[in-house]
Design a protein around this motif. Sequence first.
Motif, PDB file in Angstrom:
ATOM      1  N   GLU A  77       2.356  -4.014  -2.402  1.00 14.66           N
ATOM      2  CA  GLU A  77       3.771  -3.842  -2.764  1.00 14.66           C
ATOM      3  C   GLU A  77       4.502  -3.001  -1.715  1.00 14.66           C
ATOM      4  N   MET A  78       3.841  -1.956  -1.222  1.00 14.64           N
ATOM      5  CA  MET A  78       4.451  -1.120  -0.184  1.00 14.64           C
ATOM      6  C   MET A  78       4.623  -1.915   1.118  1.00 14.64           C
ATOM      7  N   ASN A  79       3.673  -2.792   1.428  1.00 10.60           N
ATOM      8  CA  ASN A  79       3.801  -3.639   2.618  1.00 10.60           C
ATOM      9  C   ASN A  79       5.065  -4.497   2.535  1.00 10.60           C
ATOM     10  N   TRP A  80       5.402  -4.932   1.339  1.00  8.59           N
ATOM     11  CA  TRP A  80       6.579  -5.773   1.160  1.00  8.59           C
ATOM     12  C   TRP A  80       7.873  -4.973   1.327  1.00  8.59           C
ATOM     13  N   SER A  81       7.894  -3.740   0.834  1.00  8.86           N
ATOM     14  CA  SER A  81       9.171  -3.032   0.750  1.00  8.86           C
ATOM     15  C   SER A  81       9.332  -1.819   1.660  1.00  8.86           C
ATOM     16  N   ASP A  82       8.241  -1.231   2.156  1.00 10.67           N
ATOM     17  CA  ASP A  82       8.359   0.094   2.770  1.00 10.67           C
ATOM     18  C   ASP A  82       7.856   0.214   4.206  1.00 10.67           C
ATOM     19  N   THR A  83       7.326  -0.827   4.811  1.00 11.75           N
ATOM     20  CA  THR A  83       6.613  -0.609   6.075  1.00 11.75           C
ATOM     21  C   THR A  83       7.243  -1.253   7.302  1.00 11.75           C
ATOM     22  N   TYR A  84       8.304  -2.037   7.145  1.00  8.48           N
ATOM     23  CA  TYR A  84       8.974  -2.682   8.282  1.00  8.48           C
ATOM     24  C   TYR A  84       7.967  -3.483   9.104  1.00  8.48           C
ATOM     25  N   GLU A  85       7.843  -3.199  10.424  1.00 10.26           N
ATOM     26  CA  GLU A  85       6.903  -3.956  11.264  1.00 10.26           C
ATOM     27  C   GLU A  85       5.467  -3.466  11.134  1.00 10.26           C
ATOM     28  N   ALA A  86       5.257  -2.355  10.495  1.00  4.33           N
ATOM     29  CA  ALA A  86       3.914  -1.815  10.284  1.00  4.33           C
ATOM     30  C   ALA A  86       3.371  -2.364   8.956  1.00  4.33           C
ATOM     31  N   SER A  87       2.117  -2.056   8.682  1.00  2.00           N
ATOM     32  CA  SER A  87       1.539  -2.458   7.400  1.00  2.00           C
ATOM     33  C   SER A  87       0.347  -1.572   7.073  1.00  2.00           C
ATOM     34  N   PHE A  88       0.000  -1.569   5.791  1.00  3.87           N
ATOM     35  CA  PHE A  88      -1.227  -0.911   5.357  1.00  3.87           C
ATOM     36  C   PHE A  88      -2.355  -1.919   5.501  1.00  3.87           C
ATOM     37  N   ALA A  89      -3.535  -1.429   5.861  1.00  2.04           N
ATOM     38  CA  ALA A  89      -4.706  -2.283   6.002  1.00  2.04           C
ATOM     39  C   ALA A  89      -5.944  -1.444   5.732  1.00  2.04           C
ATOM     40  N   VAL A  90      -7.089  -2.112   5.626  1.00  2.00           N
ATOM     41  CA  VAL A  90      -8.371  -1.427   5.475  1.00  2.00           C
ATOM     42  C   VAL A  90      -9.148  -1.638   6.764  1.00  2.00           C
ATOM     43  N   TYR A  91      -9.628  -0.532   7.344  1.00  2.00           N
ATOM     44  CA  TYR A  91     -10.403  -0.584   8.575  1.00  2.00           C
ATOM     45  C   TYR A  91     -11.445   0.529   8.545  1.00  2.00           C
ATOM     46  N   ASN A  92     -12.697   0.192   8.774  1.00  2.00           N
ATOM     47  CA  ASN A  92     -13.790   1.177   8.799  1.00  2.00           C
ATOM     48  C   ASN A  92     -13.792   2.079   7.560  1.00  2.00           C
ATOM     49  N   ASP A  93     -13.708   1.475   6.393  1.00  8.04           N
ATOM     50  CA  ASP A  93     -13.703   2.213   5.126  1.00  8.04           C
ATOM     51  C   ASP A  93     -12.585   3.250   5.037  1.00  8.04           C
ATOM     52  N   GLN A  94     -11.439   2.911   5.592  1.00  9.86           N
ATOM     53  CA  GLN A  94     -10.258   3.766   5.498  1.00  9.86           C
ATOM     54  C   GLN A  94      -9.025   2.899   5.300  1.00  9.86           C
ATOM     55  N   VAL A  95      -8.062   3.422   4.545  1.00  8.39           N
ATOM     56  CA  VAL A  95      -6.751   2.789   4.478  1.00  8.39           C
ATOM     57  C   VAL A  95      -5.959   3.344   5.646  1.00  8.39           C
ATOM     58  N   VAL A  96      -5.403   2.450   6.456  1.00  3.71           N
ATOM     59  CA  VAL A  96      -4.638   2.849   7.631  1.00  3.71           C
ATOM     60  C   VAL A  96      -3.249   2.221   7.573  1.00  3.71           C
ATOM     61  N   VAL A  97      -2.330   2.845   8.293  1.00  7.40           N
ATOM     62  CA  VAL A  97      -1.036   2.244   8.588  1.00  7.40           C
ATOM     63  C   VAL A  97      -1.146   1.784  10.028  1.00  7.40           C
ATOM     64  N   LEU A  98      -0.709   0.541  10.316  1.00  7.78           N
ATOM     65  CA  LEU A  98      -0.884   0.042  11.679  1.00  7.78           C
ATOM     66  C   LEU A  98       0.218  -0.918  12.078  1.00  7.78           C
ATOM     67  N   THR A  99       0.354  -1.062  13.367  1.00  5.04           N
ATOM     68  CA  THR A  99       1.152  -2.117  13.956  1.00  5.04           C
ATOM     69  C   THR A  99       0.520  -2.460  15.291  1.00  5.04           C
ATOM     70  N   HIS A 100       0.630  -3.721  15.694  1.00  4.40           N
ATOM     71  CA  HIS A 100       0.096  -4.122  16.997  1.00  4.40           C
ATOM     72  C   HIS A 100       0.803  -5.377  17.467  1.00  4.40           C
ATOM     73  N   ARG A 101       0.846  -5.542  18.774  1.00  4.30           N
ATOM     74  CA  ARG A 101       1.426  -6.735  19.378  1.00  4.30           C
ATOM     75  C   ARG A 101       1.023  -6.807  20.844  1.00  4.30           C
ATOM     76  N   THR A 102       1.250  -7.964  21.454  1.00  2.00           N
ATOM     77  CA  THR A 102       0.990  -8.080  22.885  1.00  2.00           C
ATOM     78  C   THR A 102       2.078  -7.327  23.646  1.00  2.00           C
ATOM     79  N   VAL A 103       1.791  -6.989  24.887  1.00  2.00           N
ATOM     80  CA  VAL A 103       2.777  -6.240  25.679  1.00  2.00           C
ATOM     81  C   VAL A 103       3.765  -7.159  26.398  1.00  2.00           C
ATOM     82  N   ALA A 104       3.620  -8.467  26.259  1.00  2.00           N
ATOM     83  CA  ALA A 104       4.574  -9.391  26.871  1.00  2.00           C
ATOM     84  C   ALA A 104       5.976  -9.088  26.342  1.00  2.00           C
ATOM     85  N   ASP A 105       6.913  -8.853  27.249  1.00  2.00           N
ATOM     86  CA  ASP A 105       8.312  -8.569  26.897  1.00  2.00           C
ATOM     87  C   ASP A 105       8.466  -7.341  26.004  1.00  2.00           C
ATOM     88  N   LEU A 106       7.569  -6.391  26.105  1.00  2.00           N
ATOM     89  CA  LEU A 106       7.625  -5.176  25.304  1.00  2.00           C
ATOM     90  C   LEU A 106       8.537  -4.156  25.978  1.00  2.00           C
TER      91      LEU A 106
END
Length: 164
Positions: free
Chosen positions: A105-134
């Motif tokens: 629900e927070m991913n839908w309303s509160d995180t913009y281009e970021a998101s919550f995810a599960v990684y290595n037994d942790q809840v993380v906030v993350l964003t990633h993209r290629t550097v093309a035109d960054l």
Amino acid sequence: MATKKSQGKEQLLSIEDNNDSLIEDEATASHIEVIETIISSLDQNDTAMVSRNESGGRIWKFQYGTVEVFVQLTGEEDDDTLAVWASVLKLPAKDESRLMRKLLEMNWSDTYEASFAVYNDQVVVLTHRTVADLYPGEISRAITLVASIADDNDEALQEEFGQS
């Protein structure tokens, strides 16, 4: 800290001037310079560290409020990536099904281009993209967004869902 020339003399730039200068001079600023400028403006306790690898990639780590933020740049080519993440909760957690629903629900309303995810037994906030035109503004937004969302939510999530 960077310098600029004014009437043949070099002047030191403040962090704000440096950010503006990097954003205005997007064509000449490397992603590394932009990342380091942004981190230096967010890292109030001088905790920033960087690790380099042989292929030109780097990972920075710094403290923002109550969270550790990581910024990874795999290189400067178009197919390289920029990733920013911060851990907000260790797993397992209490009532994980309710936690996962809340995060979706927070991913839908509160995180913009970021998101919550599960990684290595942790809840993380993350964003990633290629550097093309960054652009520098996008780098700044990615780092600031992840740091802010993680810092704004880590304590509440830990209190509600953290291990007993």
